[in-house]
Design a protein around this motif. Sequence first.
Motif, PDB file in Angstrom:
ATOM      1  N   PRO A 115      -3.430   0.812  -3.467  1.00 18.35           N
ATOM      2  CA  PRO A 115      -2.541  -0.315  -3.770  1.00 18.35           C
ATOM      3  C   PRO A 115      -1.336   0.129  -4.597  1.00 18.35           C
ATOM      4  O   PRO A 115      -1.465   0.971  -5.484  1.00 18.35           O
ATOM      5  CB  PRO A 115      -3.433  -1.269  -4.576  1.00 18.35           C
TER       6      PRO A 115
ATOM      7  N   THR B  44       0.818   5.375   0.907  1.00 15.76           N
ATOM      8  CA  THR B  44       0.088   6.395   1.649  1.00 15.76           C
ATOM      9  C   THR B  44       0.349   7.737   0.977  1.00 15.76           C
ATOM     10  O   THR B  44       1.496   8.148   0.822  1.00 15.76           O
ATOM     11  CB  THR B  44       0.520   6.427   3.127  1.00 15.76           C
TER      12      THR B  44
ATOM     13  N   MET C 150       0.835  -1.204   0.000  1.00 14.06           N
ATOM     14  CA  MET C 150       0.000   0.000   0.000  1.00 14.06           C
ATOM     15  C   MET C 150       0.873   1.259   0.000  1.00 14.06           C
ATOM     16  O   MET C 150       1.921   1.296   0.629  1.00 14.06           O
ATOM     17  CB  MET C 150      -0.928   0.020   1.224  1.00 14.06           C
TER      18      MET C 150
ATOM     19  N   ASN D 240      -4.903   5.618   1.328  1.00 13.74           N
ATOM     20  CA  ASN D 240      -4.057   4.465   1.021  1.00 13.74           C
ATOM     21  C   ASN D 240      -4.542   3.861  -0.288  1.00 13.74           C
ATOM     22  O   ASN D 240      -5.741   3.637  -0.465  1.00 13.74           O
ATOM     23  CB  ASN D 240      -4.140   3.414   2.132  1.00 13.74           C
TER      24      ASN D 240
END
Length: 188
Positions: free
Chosen positions: A95, A82, A80, A93
Amino acid sequence: MKINGNAIRPGMIIEHQNRLWVARRTMHTQPGKGGAYLQVELKDIRTGTKLNERFRASEAVERVRLDEKEYQYLYADGDMLTLMDQETYEQINVPRDLAGDAAVFLQDGMTVTVSSYEEEPLSVELPESVILEVTETEPTVKGQTAAASYKPALLENGVRIMVPPHIETGTRVVVMTADQTYLERAKD
């Protein structure tokens, strides 16, 4: 927004069979018998699957507009990423695979563009180029500059690229994020 089937152009995003597709190639075809149609190569935005479809002028298709917003990259946590909204300071968040192969070039504080549809992020786009330092490369050999030769170099983020012979260890270079190629020596 509804458009005619023959108005589809490469790069357009359409909704077809309850999925989002980006048009890759289009070709107008006018057979000797029957009406003309547009042969379109589509790629699913979410899964990457391809589809070849025929659209007639009489068919209506839904053209989709994606929302694009700039975010600041903060850090990666496993699979993930941020990101922080630069206006509201709200964090999201997403992928890591939404950034594709270019994810290896993410740097702290980098501004990225997130494309989303109905509040769902679909892709993360990095700047066209980044500046990185060469941490390891072969020494320059005299006389090797006559031919257009390249040598391997290791960048500070662990990516290997090919650079011209005059680039040495410690040199900062500009690298294209899309195809991981050397562009030029950094001007700093």
